[in-house]
Design a protein around this motif. Structure first.
Motif: not given
Length: 892
Positions: A196-205
Motif C-alpha cells: 500500500n503506497v498511499g498518496m503521492k508526496r511533494y517537497p513543499c516544506h
C-alpha cells in the motif's frame, strides 16, 4: 454524574469538577520531574558527544539577542491545571501579522496568494465575537477546515499547545514529502503483507500555526501563519461526505448496499461502492448486533421479533454441538393443516463461524415457503450420529410448535437428513431429489474405475430369482463407493485382513483372503518372470511360492470401434460403463423414477410390480451388454430394498407435486445472490437479521396473496406460465390416426398410458389435452394440481365423451391474461382514494402561512449564528434526517 478519580493505579485520588486531566496534580508533578530528569540526562549525553566547543558556536556580543527567542512559563490555576503560556509569541503576532477586518477577508486573501504564487508565506490576524459554547481548540480546528477549503491543501496536526488565554496548534501539509512516516511491516502472525503506497508526496516544506486568544475586549483574536514552499496537486478527500452518510443512514434498514449505490452516487459521484458498503455495515450494527459472541447475539436478536419467529430450544443435543434454530411463525401458522410436502436441505459458506445453514420449506401451490432455519456445527462433538441427533432435535421442535406432519419429505442424498426424517416422520414418504440423483449417477458412470460397491449376489437372488448369482463384478471392491454413505441396514465393512475369500473364481464376493488361507490350484495362474504393479495385484502367502499370482477378471467383447472413446480403455479392456450406454441408463432410471400405480402403461398397477419391472429392466440391460460392475453399483445404491423406496415415486400412494428440491436451491440462490454477496462471511447475527427482516417479508406478501381472495390474479406462482405454454403446445400437436391401441387416455382421471405423460413436468400429454373441451383463459389462473386422480381439477375441464354441456367460453376474457396478471393495475382508481382528514381544521392558506412563519423564524436563527462560524451547526443540519431531506428538496 460519577466523580472522576486519578487514573494512576497507585493513586485513585478524587479529581475536582471539570478537571481537564486524567491524573491528579501530585501525580502530574511527579511525571514532570521524571521527564525533566530524562531530558537532563539526554542533554548531558548529547553535550559529551559534541564536545566542549558547543558554547562557542553561537557568538555572544552582549546584545539583547543573547536571551533565548521565547520564554515559556509554567503555572497552575486553582484547580491544579497546568498552563503553558508563550510570552513572546503574542508580541510577534502583533508586530508581524497583517490585520484583517473579518475572517472572510483573510480567507479571500489567502486564496488569492495560493492562486498567484507557487511559494506562499502568509501571516494574518482577525477578530470574531466570543462564543462560550466554542472552546479555543475547537475554534482552531474550524479555522484549519476553512484553510483546507480555500487552499485545497489539507494540513495534519503536529502538536497542540495550551496558552494562558487561548490555544495554539501547529500543522504541516499532509502531502509533505519530508513528513512522510516510514512504513512498518505488521508483526502480527499470519498477516498478509500488502504493498500500500498511499498518496503521492511533494517537497513543499510546509508549516502552519493557528493561534486563538481571548482579548481584553472579550473578543477572540485568530492568527494564521502559513508557509508552503511548492505548488502541487491538491488534496483529494476520500472520506464520505455528510450528505452521503445521511442518505445511507436514512435507508440503512430497508435497502441493501448495492441498492444504495446508484442513489448515493447520483448526488455524490466520487463516493465508491466499497465506501457505501462499509458505512452500511457500521451503521446497520445498531439493528442486528447484540453481543460480541455471534450465537448469543443472534439468539438475543431473534427474541426481539416475537410476532415473526419462535426461537426453539432443542433437547437431547450431543455435547459440543453448536446449534441455534427458529421457526417462521407468520408462515407456519397460516399454512397449518395445508402442508403436505416439505423440502429439507443445507447450504454452506454463509457465515464467519462456518456453521451449516439448514432450512425446511413447505410446498403450497407448487411454490416454496420457509418454515424454519437452523445454524448447526458438529465439528466439536465426538458422539456417534451427532448430526442426526441434532437435526432430529431441531425437527422435533418444528413439529411440536406447528403440528407439521407432511406426507412427503424431499431431500438430497444426505443420510443424516434421511435418518432424522425417518425417526420423526416415520410414515412420510422420503423422496430423493431427481436432479441430485441424476447428477450422482452421471458422475459415477463417467468414472472409469471398476472397483465399486460391495455386491451380495445371493441377497439379490433371494429378492428376485431372475438375478443370476454368477453375474457380478470380480476383483476388489470399494467400500466408499456408496451414495450417501454406508447403508444403515447393513453392517459396516470388515477388515480385509480378517475376511474370507470364496474358493470359486466365478463366485461374487467382496471379501479378501487372509494370509493363512492356502489357495487352491484353480485359484492360481502361473505367470513366471512377470512383474505386476503393487496396486493391481493381491498376493497371497508368497513365502513358499516361486511364482506370482493374480485374480484375472473376464474380459468383455470389445465395442464397435466407431463407438469407443478414450474413456473406454485400451485394447477392448472392460470399463465401468461405456459412453454410448450412459444416456440410455439415465433415461431408464427416469422412467423407473416416474412410474406410479396411478399412471398405467408401464407395469402392473401395484408398487411391488413396478419395482420388479424396473429391476428386471435394468438387470436385463446390464446382462445384455456385459456390465457386471455397473449392475453391482446400481443394485447396491438404487434398486435394492431400502434404497428403492427413497427415490421411486411408486413407493407412495400419492404422486408428489415436487420432483426436486429446487425450491430450496432457489431459496439459497436468492439469499446468497441478493444479500450475502455484499458481505464476506458475515456474522451469524447479521445472517439471522437478513433472513428475518430482509428476506422473510417477501414470503409474507406472497403467501398473503395466495391465501386471500381479492378478485384479482396478481403475484401468482411462476409455474402457471410454464403450464400454459405446455398446454397450448400439446393442444396444437397433431395426433396420428388411427390412435395407437397402447395409448389410452382417460380424460376423467387426466392420465394416459403413453410414455410422455409419466416423465413430463406437469403430467400432461397431447392425448389428454385433446380429450377435453377447449378451456377458457381463466382455467390457467385457477387450475389446481392434485396428488391423486384426477391430477388436474377445474370446473371448465370437461371430457369430450362426457354428457355434460361443454363450458361456455368467456368472450370478454383476453388470452394473455396470465402473462399480464403480475403487472395488472387498477384501470380506474377514481373514488377509491382515501383522503386523510385535516385534524387542524385550517384552510390551505392558513396552514401554508403557519409553515412559512416557522421557516422564517428558523432562517433568522441561522443568520444570527453566522457571526460565530460554528461548523457544528451545519453538521447538525446535514445529519438530521428532516433537515437533509428539506435541503435536497430545495436544491432539486
Amino acid at each position: 454524574m460519577a466523580s472522576q478519580v486519578c487514573s494512576k493505579t497507585w493513586c485513585h485520588q478524587e479529581l475536582p469538577e471539570n478537571y481537564r486531566f486524567r491524573t491528579c496534580p501530585h501525580c502530574r508533578e511527579r511525571d514532570c520531574e521524571t521527564k525533566r530528569a530524562q531530558r537532563r540526562r539526554q542533554s548531558e549525553k548529547k553535550g559529551q558527544a559534541q564536545g566542549p566547543d558547543k558554547e562557542n558556536k553561537r557568538p555572544r556580543d552582549g546584545s539583547e539577542n543573547d536571551a533565548p527567542p521565547s520564554t515559556r512559563t509554567r503555572k497552575e490555576n486553582s484547580d491544579g491545571i497546568a498552563i503553558i503560556e508563550d510570552s513572546d509569541d503574542s508580541d510577534s503576532e502583533k508586530e508581524d501579522s497583517n490585520t484583517f477586518e473579518n475572517a472572510e477577508d483573510l480567507f479571500q486573501t489567502l486564496r488569492t496568494d495560493f492562486r498567484k504564487n507557487s511559494i506562499v508565506n502568509f501571516n494574518g490576524t482577525y477578530t470574531i465575537a466570543f462564543d462560550p459554547m466554542i472552546s479555543f481548540r475547537d475554534g482552531v480546528q474550524m479555522v484549519q477546515q476553512e484553510i483546507w477549503k480555500v487552499t485545497g491543501y489539507r494540513f495534519t496536526v503536529k502538536d497542540h499547545k495550551r496558552l494562558k488565554n487561548g490555544h495554539k496548534t501547529r500543522y504541516w501539509c499532509s502531502q509533505d514529502l519530508d513528513r512522510k512516516k516510514k512504513s512498518k511491516k505488521s508483526e502480527e502472525p499470519g498477516v498478509k503483507q500488502r504493498d500500500n503506497v498511499g498518496m503521492k508526496r511533494y517537497p513543499c516544506h510546509s508549516r502552519l500555526v493557528i493561534t486563538s486568544r481571548e482579548t481584553e475586549a472579550s473578543m477572540v483574536r485568530v492568527t494564521v501563519r502559513l508557509v508552503h514552499g511548492a505548488r502541487h496537486v491538491t488534496y483529494t478527500d476520500v472520506a464520505m461526505p455528510e450528505g452521503a452518510l445521511a442518505i445511507v443512514r436514512e435507508n440503512v434498514e430497508w435497502l441493501t448496499p448495492v441498492a444504495m449505490v446508484n442513489k448515493v452516487q447520483a448526488t455524490f459521484p466520487e463516493v465508491t461502492a466499497a465506501q457505501i458498503h462499509t458505512a452500511w455495515s457500521q451503521m446497520s450494527q445498531l439493528y442486528w448486533r447484540r453481543d460480541d459472541e455471534q450465537l448469543p447475539s443472534a439468539a438475543r436478536l431473534l427474541t426481539e421479533f416475537p410476532a415473526d419467529v419462535d426461537v426453539f430450544t432443542p433437547v437431547s443435543v450431543p455435547d459440543g454441538v453448536e446449534i441455534i434454530c427458529w421457526g417462521m411463525k407468520m408462515i407456519a401458522q397460516p399454512l397449518k393443516g395445508k402442508i403436505f410436502e416439505v423440502g429439507m436441505d443445507a447450504t454452506y459458506n454463509t457465515n464467519s463461524k462456518h456453521l451449516e445453514l439448514y432450512s425446511v420449506m413447505a410446498e403450497h401451490d407448487n411454490a416454496g415457503f420457509p418454515l424454519s432455519y437452523c445454524l448447526l456445527s458438529t465439528a466439536s462433538a465426538i458422539d456417534q450420529g451427532k448430526r442426526t441427533k441434532a437435526l432430529t432435535a431441531w425437527l422435533r421442535c418444528l413439529k411440536d410448535a406447528y403440528d407439521i406432519n407432511p406426507q412427503v419429505v424431499h431431500v438430497d442424498k444426505d443420510m443424516a437428513e434421511i435418518s432424522s426424517v425417518r425417526h420423526l416422520w416415520s410414515s412420510a414418504k422420503i423422496s430423493l431429489c431427481w436432479w441430485h440423483l441424476r447428477r450422482a449417477v452421471r458422475t459415477r458412470l463417467g468414472n472409469g474405475k471398476l472397483a465399486t460397491s460391495p455386491y451380495n449376489a445371493k441377497r439379490a437372488n433371494a429378492e428376485y430369482s431372475f438375478i443370476d448369482v454368477n453375474f457380478g463384478p470380480t476383483g476388489r471392491t470399494d467400500d466408499g463407493d456408496n451414495e450417501g454413505g454406508w447403508p444403515d441396514d447393513e453392517p459396516p465393512p470388515q477388515d480385509p485382513a480378517s475376511a474370507a475369500i470364496s474358493s470359486t473364481p466365478a463366485a461374487i464376493t467382496h471379501d479378501q483372503p487372509t494370509l493363512t488361507d492356502t489357495p487352491t490350484t484353480s485359484d492360481i495362474v502361473e505367470l513366471p518372470n512377470i512383474k505386476i504393479p503393487p496396486r493391481r495385484v493381491k498376493f497371497i502367502d508368497l513365502s513358499n511360492m516361486t511364482s506370482k499370482i493374480r485374480l484375472v477378471a473376464p474380459r468383455a467383447p470389445p465395442l464397435d470401434p466407431s463407438q469407443t472413446n478414450d474413456e473406454d480403455g485400451e485394447d477392448g479392456r472392460r470399463t465401468f460403463c461405456p459412453q454410448p450406454y450412459r444416456d440410455h441408463i439415465i433415461k431408464l432410471m427416469e422412467k423407473h423414477y416416474c412410474a406410479h400405480p396411478l399412471i398405467p402403461g408401464y407395469a402392473m398397477p401395484h408398487p411391488d410390480g413396478i419395482k420388479k419391472w424396473a429391476v428386471r429392466n435394468m438387470y436385463s440391460f446390464c446382462v445384455e451388454h456385459d456390465l457386471p460392475h455397473l449392475w453391482a453399483y446400481l443394485w447396491q445404491n438404487w434398486y435394492r430394498k431400502g434404497r428403492w423406496e427413497l427415490w421411486a415415486r411408486s413407493a407412495s400412494k400419492i404422486i408428489p407435486v415436487l420432483k426436486t428440491t429446487m425450491i430450496l436451491e432457489s431459496h439459497w440462490r436468492r439469499i446468497k445472490h441478493d444479500f450475502l454477496h455484499h458481505f464476506h462471511m458475515p456474522r451469524c447475527d447479521l445472517l439471522a437479521w437478513i433472513l428475518v427482516v430482509k428476506l422473510a417479508p417477501t414470503y409474507y406478501r406472497k403467501l398473503n396473496r395466495l391465501l386471500s381472495e381479492t378478485g384479482r390474479y396478481r403475484e401468482l406462482s411462476s409455474w402457471r406460465k410454464g403450464f400454459k405454454r405446455e398446454w397450448k403446445k400439446l393442444a396444437k400437436t397433431p395426433i396420428s390416426l388411427p390412435l395407437n391401441d397402447a395409448y389410452r387416455p382417460d380424460a376423467h382421471k387426466m392420465v394416459c398410458t403413453c410414455p410422455y405423460l409419466a416423465t413430463s413436468r406437469f403430467l400432461l400429454c397431447k392425448h389428454v389435452v385433446q380429450a377435453v373441451h377447449p378451456v377458457p383463459p381463466v382455467f390457467f389462473l385457477e387450475v389446481k394440481r392434485q396428488r391423486t386422480a384426477p391430477i388436474w381439477v377445474h370446473p371448465t375441464l370437461k371430457p369430450l365423451d362426457s354428457d355434460a354441456d361443454p363450458p361456455t367460453p368467456d368472450l370478454h376474457a383476453e388470452d394473455d391474461e396470465l402473462d399480464r396478471c403480475d403487472d395488472e393495475d387498477d384501470e380506474d382508481d377514481e373514488g377509491l382514494i382515501d383522503v386523510e382528514e385535516d385534524e387542524t381544521n385550517q384552510t390551505f392558506e392558513e396552514s401554508l402561512d403557519e409553515l412559512i412563519n416557522t421557516v422564517e423564524e428558523w432562517f433568522d436563527g441561522l443568520r444570527y449564528q453566522k457571526q460565530f462560524r460554528d461548523k457544528r451547526l451545519l453538521q447538525t443540519i446535514f445529519k438530521e434526517g428532516g433537515g437533509a431531506a428539506m435541503l435536497r428538496m430545495a436544491r432539486s
